[in-house]
Design a protein around this motif. Structure first.
Motif, PDB file in Angstrom:
ATOM      1  N   ARG A  57      10.262  48.842  73.145  1.00  0.00           N
ATOM      2  CA  ARG A  57       9.332  48.411  72.098  1.00  0.00           C
ATOM      3  C   ARG A  57       7.978  49.094  72.265  1.00  0.00           C
ATOM      4  O   ARG A  57       7.321  49.451  71.293  1.00  0.00           O
ATOM      5  CB  ARG A  57       9.168  46.880  72.104  1.00  0.00           C
ATOM      6  N   ILE A  58       7.545  49.302  73.498  1.00  0.00           N
ATOM      7  CA  ILE A  58       6.289  50.006  73.752  1.00  0.00           C
ATOM      8  C   ILE A  58       6.397  51.456  73.279  1.00  0.00           C
ATOM      9  O   ILE A  58       5.473  51.987  72.663  1.00  0.00           O
ATOM     10  CB  ILE A  58       5.904  49.928  75.243  1.00  0.00           C
ATOM     11  N   LYS A  59       7.532  52.099  73.534  1.00  0.00           N
ATOM     12  CA  LYS A  59       7.731  53.472  73.055  1.00  0.00           C
ATOM     13  C   LYS A  59       7.661  53.530  71.535  1.00  0.00           C
ATOM     14  O   LYS A  59       7.085  54.454  70.964  1.00  0.00           O
ATOM     15  CB  LYS A  59       9.077  54.014  73.552  1.00  0.00           C
ATOM     16  N   GLU A  60       8.224  52.532  70.882  1.00  0.00           N
ATOM     17  CA  GLU A  60       8.181  52.461  69.425  1.00  0.00           C
ATOM     18  C   GLU A  60       6.745  52.244  68.935  1.00  0.00           C
ATOM     19  O   GLU A  60       6.311  52.872  67.965  1.00  0.00           O
ATOM     20  CB  GLU A  60       9.081  51.319  68.944  1.00  0.00           C
ATOM     21  N   ALA A  61       5.992  51.392  69.604  1.00  0.00           N
ATOM     22  CA  ALA A  61       4.595  51.142  69.236  1.00  0.00           C
ATOM     23  C   ALA A  61       3.773  52.423  69.348  1.00  0.00           C
ATOM     24  O   ALA A  61       2.909  52.694  68.509  1.00  0.00           O
ATOM     25  CB  ALA A  61       4.001  50.044  70.117  1.00  0.00           C
ATOM     26  N   ARG A  62       4.052  53.199  70.370  1.00  0.00           N
ATOM     27  CA  ARG A  62       3.342  54.474  70.532  1.00  0.00           C
ATOM     28  C   ARG A  62       3.634  55.395  69.356  1.00  0.00           C
ATOM     29  O   ARG A  62       2.732  56.021  68.807  1.00  0.00           O
ATOM     30  CB  ARG A  62       3.752  55.127  71.843  1.00  0.00           C
ATOM     31  N   LYS A  63       4.904  55.480  68.960  1.00  0.00           N
ATOM     32  CA  LYS A  63       5.281  56.314  67.806  1.00  0.00           C
ATOM     33  C   LYS A  63       4.631  55.821  66.523  1.00  0.00           C
ATOM     34  O   LYS A  63       4.362  56.602  65.619  1.00  0.00           O
ATOM     35  CB  LYS A  63       6.804  56.338  67.634  1.00  0.00           C
ATOM     36  N   GLN A  64       4.401  54.505  66.441  1.00  0.00           N
ATOM     37  CA  GLN A  64       3.787  53.913  65.254  1.00  0.00           C
ATOM     38  C   GLN A  64       2.278  54.123  65.212  1.00  0.00           C
ATOM     39  O   GLN A  64       1.639  53.730  64.246  1.00  0.00           O
ATOM     40  CB  GLN A  64       4.107  52.413  65.181  1.00  0.00           C
ATOM     41  N   LEU A  78       5.870  39.184  87.169  1.00  0.00           N
ATOM     42  CA  LEU A  78       4.959  40.118  86.502  1.00  0.00           C
ATOM     43  C   LEU A  78       4.904  41.465  87.215  1.00  0.00           C
ATOM     44  O   LEU A  78       4.980  42.514  86.582  1.00  0.00           O
ATOM     45  CB  LEU A  78       3.570  39.493  86.412  1.00  0.00           C
ATOM     46  N   GLU A  79       4.794  41.452  88.515  1.00  0.00           N
ATOM     47  CA  GLU A  79       4.659  42.712  89.247  1.00  0.00           C
ATOM     48  C   GLU A  79       5.931  43.566  89.134  1.00  0.00           C
ATOM     49  O   GLU A  79       5.848  44.795  89.058  1.00  0.00           O
ATOM     50  CB  GLU A  79       4.283  42.487  90.708  1.00  0.00           C
ATOM     51  N   GLU A  80       7.089  42.929  89.079  1.00  0.00           N
ATOM     52  CA  GLU A  80       8.344  43.681  88.952  1.00  0.00           C
ATOM     53  C   GLU A  80       8.447  44.341  87.572  1.00  0.00           C
ATOM     54  O   GLU A  80       8.841  45.505  87.456  1.00  0.00           O
ATOM     55  CB  GLU A  80       9.544  42.766  89.191  1.00  0.00           C
ATOM     56  N   THR A  81       8.082  43.599  86.532  1.00  0.00           N
ATOM     57  CA  THR A  81       8.120  44.176  85.183  1.00  0.00           C
ATOM     58  C   THR A  81       7.094  45.290  85.048  1.00  0.00           C
ATOM     59  O   THR A  81       7.391  46.346  84.486  1.00  0.00           O
ATOM     60  CB  THR A  81       7.884  43.085  84.120  1.00  0.00           C
ATOM     61  N   ALA A  82       5.903  45.083  85.571  1.00  0.00           N
ATOM     62  CA  ALA A  82       4.869  46.114  85.502  1.00  0.00           C
ATOM     63  C   ALA A  82       5.338  47.387  86.215  1.00  0.00           C
ATOM     64  O   ALA A  82       5.161  48.502  85.707  1.00  0.00           O
ATOM     65  CB  ALA A  82       3.573  45.595  86.113  1.00  0.00           C
ATOM     66  N   TYR A  83       5.948  47.230  87.374  1.00  0.00           N
ATOM     67  CA  TYR A  83       6.457  48.384  88.123  1.00  0.00           C
ATOM     68  C   TYR A  83       7.560  49.094  87.340  1.00  0.00           C
ATOM     69  O   TYR A  83       7.579  50.324  87.239  1.00  0.00           O
ATOM     70  CB  TYR A  83       6.962  47.927  89.499  1.00  0.00           C
ATOM     71  N   PHE A  84       8.478  48.326  86.764  1.00  0.00           N
ATOM     72  CA  PHE A  84       9.553  48.900  85.952  1.00  0.00           C
ATOM     73  C   PHE A  84       8.968  49.710  84.796  1.00  0.00           C
ATOM     74  O   PHE A  84       9.392  50.838  84.534  1.00  0.00           O
ATOM     75  CB  PHE A  84      10.453  47.785  85.413  1.00  0.00           C
ATOM     76  N   LEU A  85       7.990  49.139  84.105  1.00  0.00           N
ATOM     77  CA  LEU A  85       7.371  49.849  82.978  1.00  0.00           C
ATOM     78  C   LEU A  85       6.660  51.112  83.450  1.00  0.00           C
ATOM     79  O   LEU A  85       6.693  52.145  82.783  1.00  0.00           O
ATOM     80  CB  LEU A  85       6.394  48.926  82.238  1.00  0.00           C
ATOM     81  N   ASP A  86       6.033  51.030  84.615  1.00  0.00           N
ATOM     82  CA  ASP A  86       5.342  52.204  85.155  1.00  0.00           C
ATOM     83  C   ASP A  86       6.324  53.338  85.443  1.00  0.00           C
ATOM     84  O   ASP A  86       5.998  54.514  85.263  1.00  0.00           O
ATOM     85  CB  ASP A  86       4.588  51.815  86.428  1.00  0.00           C
ATOM     86  N   LEU A  87       7.530  52.985  85.870  1.00  0.00           N
ATOM     87  CA  LEU A  87       8.545  53.999  86.161  1.00  0.00           C
ATOM     88  C   LEU A  87       9.206  54.577  84.908  1.00  0.00           C
ATOM     89  O   LEU A  87       9.707  55.693  84.934  1.00  0.00           O
ATOM     90  CB  LEU A  87       9.644  53.407  87.061  1.00  0.00           C
ATOM     91  N   THR A  88       9.205  53.815  83.811  1.00  0.00           N
ATOM     92  CA  THR A  88       9.984  54.219  82.635  1.00  0.00           C
ATOM     93  C   THR A  88       9.144  54.667  81.440  1.00  0.00           C
ATOM     94  O   THR A  88       9.709  55.120  80.447  1.00  0.00           O
ATOM     95  CB  THR A  88      10.900  53.063  82.179  1.00  0.00           C
ATOM     96  N   LEU A  89       7.828  54.575  81.529  1.00  0.00           N
ATOM     97  CA  LEU A  89       6.968  54.971  80.411  1.00  0.00           C
ATOM     98  C   LEU A  89       6.080  56.146  80.798  1.00  0.00           C
ATOM     99  O   LEU A  89       5.739  56.319  81.971  1.00  0.00           O
ATOM    100  CB  LEU A  89       6.069  53.795  79.984  1.00  0.00           C
TER     101      LEU A  89
END
Length: 167
Positions: A57-64, A78-89
């Motif tokens: 959804r973040i990738k889509e927001a960037r395209k928008q 929270l820290e696990e999700t933040a880390y996951f997003l840091d690795l994938t975005l």
């Protein structure tokens, strides 16, 4: 951020995030918010599939054409999700994860304040090229190194080796 105490004092999940539409302070700063609730679930129920859903959804927001994204999240994972997003975005698009240590109906609730700081951080040109950030309790941390150090203290999110990258 979307939890509060019921009549018996038990902390329960709200149907809707109680601070989701409180944008007045952000509008005063010239920040325009689009609020979208992808899902509403307790933090311990976060899974890699849900994390991927947020990342997509973040990738889509960037395209928008959005300038940045704030993700509100329960603090247990929270820290696990933040880390996951840091690795994938991509790290050049501002993404800030925030939460609250105190329920929305508690005295001294920190959710709205953390949300305002996270939005101001995501809107700042200085947030670009920093990767995913965590904004809590007046501090800005990199997702890669932040950790939760206490179960109830509002100053729980820390970066032990380096400290915060901003305030």
């Amino acid at each position: 951020m979307s939890m509060s105490q019921d009549e018996s004092g038990e902390v329960v999940q709200n149907e809707q995030n109680p601070i989701a539409n409180q944008q007045d302070n952000l509008l005063d700063q010239g920040i325009d918010i689009t609020n979208e609730e992808i899902f509403n679930l307790p933090s311990p129920h976060m899974t890699p599939d849900r994390m991927l859903e947020i990342a997509n959804r973040i990738k889509e927001a960037r395209k928008q054409g959005y300038d940045g994204v704030v993700v509100t999240h329960g603090t247990d994972t929270l820290e696990e999700t933040a880390y996951f997003l840091d690795l994938t975005l991509a790290n050049d698009f501002p993404v800030v994860v925030t939460g609250a240590m105190r329920s929305s109906n508690e005295i001294g609730s920190d959710g709205l304040y953390n949300l305002l700081n996270a939005a101001a951080t995501a809107a700042s040109p200085q947030a670009k090229n920093k990767g995913v950030l965590v904004a809590m309790n007046d501090e800005i941390h990199t997702a890669r190194y932040v950790t939760k150090t206490h179960t109830t203290n509002v100053a729980t999110f820390r970066t032990p080796t380096f400290g915060p990258i901003g305030i």
